[in-house]
Design a protein around this motif. Structure first.
Motif, short mmCIF file in Angstrom:
data_model
loop_
_atom_site.label_atom_id
_atom_site.label_comp_id
_atom_site.label_asym_id
_atom_site.label_seq_id
_atom_site.Cartn_x
_atom_site.Cartn_y
_atom_site.Cartn_z
N ILE A 266 6.34 33.11 1.20
CA ILE A 266 5.76 32.44 0.01
C ILE A 266 6.83 32.19 -1.06
CG2 ILE A 266 4.94 34.57 -1.13
CD1 ILE A 266 2.51 32.82 -2.01
N CYS A 267 7.81 33.10 -1.14
CA CYS A 267 8.86 32.97 -2.16
C CYS A 267 9.65 31.67 -1.99
CB CYS A 267 9.83 34.15 -2.10
SG CYS A 267 9.02 35.74 -2.23
N LYS A 268 9.77 31.24 -0.72
CA LYS A 268 10.55 30.03 -0.45
C LYS A 268 9.79 28.76 -0.83
CE LYS A 268 12.82 32.34 3.33
NZ LYS A 268 12.63 32.68 4.71
N ALA B 149 8.26 37.06 -13.53
CA ALA B 149 7.94 35.97 -12.61
C ALA B 149 8.38 36.38 -11.21
CB ALA B 149 8.65 34.68 -13.03
N CYS B 150 7.48 36.96 -10.45
CA CYS B 150 7.82 37.40 -9.10
C CYS B 150 6.54 37.59 -8.29
CB CYS B 150 8.60 38.71 -9.17
SG CYS B 150 8.97 39.40 -7.56
N HIS B 151 6.59 37.21 -7.01
CA HIS B 151 5.42 37.41 -6.14
C HIS B 151 5.29 38.87 -5.71
CE1 HIS B 151 4.56 33.20 -5.89
NE2 HIS B 151 5.75 32.91 -5.41
N HIS B 152 6.40 39.59 -5.70
CA HIS B 152 6.36 40.99 -5.21
C HIS B 152 7.00 41.89 -6.27
CE1 HIS B 152 5.33 38.98 -1.53
NE2 HIS B 152 6.50 38.38 -1.48
N LYS B 153 6.28 42.10 -7.35
CA LYS B 153 6.85 42.85 -8.48
C LYS B 153 7.17 44.29 -8.11
CE LYS B 153 3.93 40.05 -11.46
NZ LYS B 153 3.37 39.28 -10.34
N GLY C 98 10.64 26.88 -4.48
CA GLY C 98 9.88 28.11 -4.72
C GLY C 98 10.55 28.97 -5.77
N CYS C 99 10.70 30.26 -5.48
CA CYS C 99 11.42 31.15 -6.41
C CYS C 99 12.90 30.87 -6.26
CB CYS C 99 11.11 32.60 -6.08
SG CYS C 99 12.13 33.73 -7.03
N LYS C 100 13.55 30.54 -7.37
CA LYS C 100 14.97 30.16 -7.30
C LYS C 100 15.87 31.31 -6.83
CE LYS C 100 14.77 26.74 -10.98
NZ LYS C 100 15.15 26.50 -12.38
N PHE C 101 15.34 32.53 -6.90
CA PHE C 101 16.14 33.70 -6.54
C PHE C 101 16.01 34.04 -5.04
CE2 PHE C 101 16.76 38.48 -6.85
CZ PHE C 101 18.14 38.41 -7.03
N HIS C 102 15.18 33.29 -4.30
CA HIS C 102 14.87 33.74 -2.93
C HIS C 102 16.09 33.76 -2.01
CE1 HIS C 102 14.23 29.44 -1.49
NE2 HIS C 102 14.85 29.95 -0.46
N THR C 103 17.10 32.94 -2.33
CA THR C 103 18.28 32.90 -1.45
C THR C 103 19.11 34.20 -1.55
OG1 THR C 103 19.46 31.77 -3.21
CG2 THR C 103 18.54 30.39 -1.47
N ARG C 104 18.87 34.98 -2.58
CA ARG C 104 19.66 36.21 -2.77
C ARG C 104 18.80 37.47 -2.85
NH1 ARG C 104 23.04 35.13 -7.97
NH2 ARG C 104 24.60 36.54 -7.12
N CYS C 105 17.49 37.30 -2.69
CA CYS C 105 16.59 38.42 -2.94
C CYS C 105 16.30 39.20 -1.67
CB CYS C 105 15.28 37.89 -3.53
SG CYS C 105 14.09 39.19 -3.88
N ARG C 106 16.42 40.51 -1.74
CA ARG C 106 16.18 41.31 -0.52
C ARG C 106 14.70 41.54 -0.25
NH1 ARG C 106 17.64 47.49 -1.80
NH2 ARG C 106 17.05 47.60 -3.99
S1 SF4 Z 1 10.38 38.82 -4.24
FE1 SF4 Z 1 10.17 37.97 -6.30
S2 SF4 Z 1 12.25 37.61 -6.93
FE2 SF4 Z 1 12.33 37.92 -4.74
S3 SF4 Z 1 12.27 35.89 -3.93
FE3 SF4 Z 1 10.18 36.64 -3.99
S4 SF4 Z 1 9.38 35.93 -5.94
FE4 SF4 Z 1 11.57 35.73 -6.03
#
Ligand code: SF4
Length: 519
Positions: free
Chosen positions: A492-494, A510-514, A479-487
């Motif tokens: 869906i991000c995973k 590129a983000c589901h929750h801008k 999924g989103c490569k940043f999901h392991t560190r994103c608060r």
């Molecule tokens: S909120 Fe955005 S940046 Fe964070 S994990 Fe989801 S898609 Fe990635």
């Protein structure tokens, strides 16, 4: 190639991938693993701008700069360069595509079928893991079909609608072959001119009078004249071919899909498809300034020799031409180097001065695009600002375009017109400097920018601490490569990689929750 805002695009990257194979630990390992240094990057760089690239170390920003310059063999994607005309270079891949138009279009049809099948599978599945997996496959199939489509339409445009591609192939090959003839003649004229200037220099040194010199160089002048006459004939032939091409285009211009295909016709050069010697021709246009200037300067050469090397190899001057000395001294002066440094060796200089030598070596070739890879990171802060100001002055004077790579956010903010933020091989956010620093929309950008030290005592913004380490680029998270560190990560991000899309005018993310969408 102008975009919708009339800014001229110098480089357009589409779905660029740069993977490096990982050495297998044992011969029993079946799976070949790759470091995904750049993973599906799309980006435009405009003429005259400074595009800053930021991100933690290992995010792939240096690889992107080097891949753009084709210092690595690009794994996939298109890297189009518009600083030189396709007719001027006449690369061999153009011949291969035009010569095989029929089979190329058949290949495209097969890829489009695969894309349609992938869409069917995706649509037939209920929402869930299987569908997310099918979406990845669909996106890949779309990219492959798109690339094949652009490879053809870039060269033939609206003529893509022709039922019979044989006459299209024939006339465009004729145009291509004539371009090659013209290029060869232009090279010959340039070679003769360089030789003539070199000879004039030698004769002047020997104390010959002006009329004697003019007599001696007659042979060059007459060669140049002959080549110019031949070139004029070839150019006339080109014009006649153009008329025939326009007639053929007119025949199909009423077709409902003509205009749709024709908008992709352009004269850009696909750098990844060039042969080594074709790319060598463009090297003078596209330069690299390194972080560590010392390792890039030959310790056995003087400053003058270092700067002159490229001038000779790119046939800008003949070795015997004495004017090269004045040119080198002028370039050195422009780069803040005293004339008496010309005979000194790299080890006799400080870090800042060496960086100036590296810059002088690059700008002497009159490039159009320079990748500055951590160009000031190794220097003291006071020297950093001098080098940055030098780069900005040169950009103004020579209408240069920079890709400025740095992990220093303050430097990036100061020098860049637009900023791209990279994370684990992807550009996750891109916008103008003002916009991105005021309204970061990606959680990674927010965290990165919140760590910039400020002198404003009223600034109550809290630093966002990034938890965890950067994941491995060999097996990045799904999924989103940043999901392991994103608060802000949700389910869906995973599972689904977010698409890189324009969230506000000129602001891509590129983000589901801008974030900051309401501002
Ligand atoms: S909120 Fe955005 S940046 Fe964070 S994990 Fe989801 S898609 Fe990635």
């Amino acid at each position: 190639m102008a975009n919708k805002n009339d800014k001229k695009v110098l480089i357009r990257i589409q779905n660029l991938k740069q993977y490096f194979p990982v050495k297998k630990a044992s011969f029993r390992d079946k799976e070949q693993l790759f470091v995904r240094a750049n993973d599906d990057i799309s980006l435009e760089i405009y003429e005259g701008e400074t595009l800053g690239l930021v991100g933690e170390s290992g995010c792939g920003k240096s690889t992107l700069g080097r891949t753009l310059l084709q210092l690595y063999n690009q794994t996939d994607g298109r890297t189009m360069y518009y600083g030189c005309d396709i007719d001027e270079l006449a690369p061999e891949y153009v011949f291969n595509t035009l010569d095989n138009l029929v089979s190329e279009r058949r290949k495209l049809t097969d890829l489009q079928k695969k894309e349609a099948e992938a869409l069917k599978v995706f649509e037939s599945l209920p929402e869930g893991d299987e569908q997310y997996h099918a979406l990845d496959k669909l996106r890949e199939a779309e990219k492959q079909a798109r690339k094949a489509y652009l490879d053809i339409t870039q060269l033939i445009g609206g003529l893509f609608v022709a039922d019979d591609l044989a006459p299209v192939s024939k006339i465009l090959l004729k145009e291509y072959n004539t371009s090659i003839e013209a290029r060869k003649l232009r090279n010959k004229i340039n070679d003769e001119q360089i030789k003539m200037e070199g000879e004039k220099s030698v004769l002047a040194e020997k104390g010959k009078s002006e009329s004697e010199i003019n007599n001696e160089v007659q042979k060059y002048l007459s060669n140049i004249k002959n080549h110019e006459n031949e070139l004029a004939k070839v150019e006339k032939e080109m014009e006649a071919i153009q008329v025939d091409i326009e007639k053929l285009r007119a025949k199909y211009s009423d077709h409902p899909d003509f205009a749709k295909n024709d908008k992709y016709r352009d004269k850009g050069i696909d750098l990844a498809r060039l042969k080594i010697e074709e790319m060598r021709y463009l090297r003078k246009d596209m330069q690299l300034i390194f972080q560590d200037p010392y390792s890039s300067l030959n310790p056995r050469l003087t400053v003058g020799q270092i700067i002159s090397e490229g001038l000779y190899s790119h046939k800008i001057f003949a070795k015997t031409d004495k004017k090269v000395q004045d040119y080198i001294l002028q370039t050195m002066e422009d780069c803040g180097l005293a004339p008496y440094f010309v005979h000194r060796y790299p080890h006799q200089f400080s870090g800042g001065q060496r960086q100036r030598i590296g810059i002088a070596r690059s700008v002497a070739l009159k490039p159009k695009f320079i990748v500055c890879d951590e160009a000031v990171s190794a220097l003291d802060v006071s020297i950093q600002s001098q080098i940055i100001n030098l780069l900005l002055d040169l950009k103004e004077k020579e209408n240069l375009t920079y890709m400025f790579i740095s992990h220093d956010l303050s430097v990036i903010k100061y020098i860049s017109d637009r900023v791209g933020v990279m994370y684990l091989g992807n550009i996750v956010e891109l916008s103008t400097t003002e916009e991105i620093y005021a309204h970061p929309m990606h959680p990674y950008t927010e965290a990165l920018f919140s760590a910039i030290p400020t002198t404003d005592v009223d600034d109550k913004k809290k630093a966002v601490i990034l938890e965890g380490d950067i994941p491995s680029p060999i097996k990045p998270p799904s999924g989103c490569k940043f999901h392991t560190r994103c608060r802000y990560a949700t389910d869906i991000c995973k599972k689904v990689a977010p698409t890189f899309e324009e969230a506000r005018p000129g602001h891509f993310v590129a983000c589901h929750h801008k974030l900051n969408t309401a501002d």
